[in-house]
Design an enzyme around this catalytic site. Sequence first.
Site: not given
Ligand code: OAD
Length: 226
Positions: A53, A86, A88-89, A104, A170-172
Amino acid sequence: MEKLVVLTGSGISAESGIKTFRDNGGLWEEFDVTEVASPKAWEHNRSLVMRFYNERRKALLEANPNGAHFALAELEKKFDVQIITQNVDDLHERAGSSNVLHLHGELKKVRCPVNEQEIYELDGWELKEGSLSKGGHQLRPHIVWFGEAVPAMEKAVPLVNEADIFLVVGTSLNVYPAAGLINYTRNETPIYVIDPGEPVGIGSMDVHFIQKKATEGMKDFIKKIV
Ligand code: OAD
């Protein structure tokens, strides 16, 4: 004013130089999530968790909001914008967004492990071993770890239900309960998704998919709704 509710993930901060989690080169390729982001890890390998972290915090201090963060802040002139992140920034806040709910936790904050309401703003990037809360407990990152409850969901669910427009950036949509928020939209609420990849959590849902990076995708989105 129409209510625009936005669920963001690490992808919105990718163009600011912040690493995502599950992409190629993402954090969970480099680190085993259970070894750095779980209560067990904090108990058994505290120095690794702290280092993980501290590194994230250092990277955040060097990063700046990008066009997508700024575009969301700008949209407050035309919409009642609520961001649920989601991430933390603090890049949404630094871009000027007024309503940001962190699901988160927040990287720049630390808290007492016993009295969870005792939250401190960390000065600089480093949480050190020996930094104690008032009650004498080692301070921990103010982050929701795997296996821990997500108390902000209680606020997030009704906000999603009030949305006139719901945007996902930007979230999977891999991680629950956050990924389930999309199911709390009303039937008539249009859902937009901006992502250069294919978020697994979308499945066969009826969404307006803008398959672009956040900064470019936001421009398309604004053209569609304004
Ligand atoms: P992921 O890494 O699972 O997903 C990131 C998403 O962003 C993917 O769908 C990528 O295709 C997309 N992506 C990549 N570059 C991009 C860009 N330039 N513009 C837009 N999208 C882009 O990350 P999160 O979904 O944020 O939790 O993950 C969710 C949680 O899992 C996080 O909050 C964290 C992690 O474990 C904790 O740590 C509690």
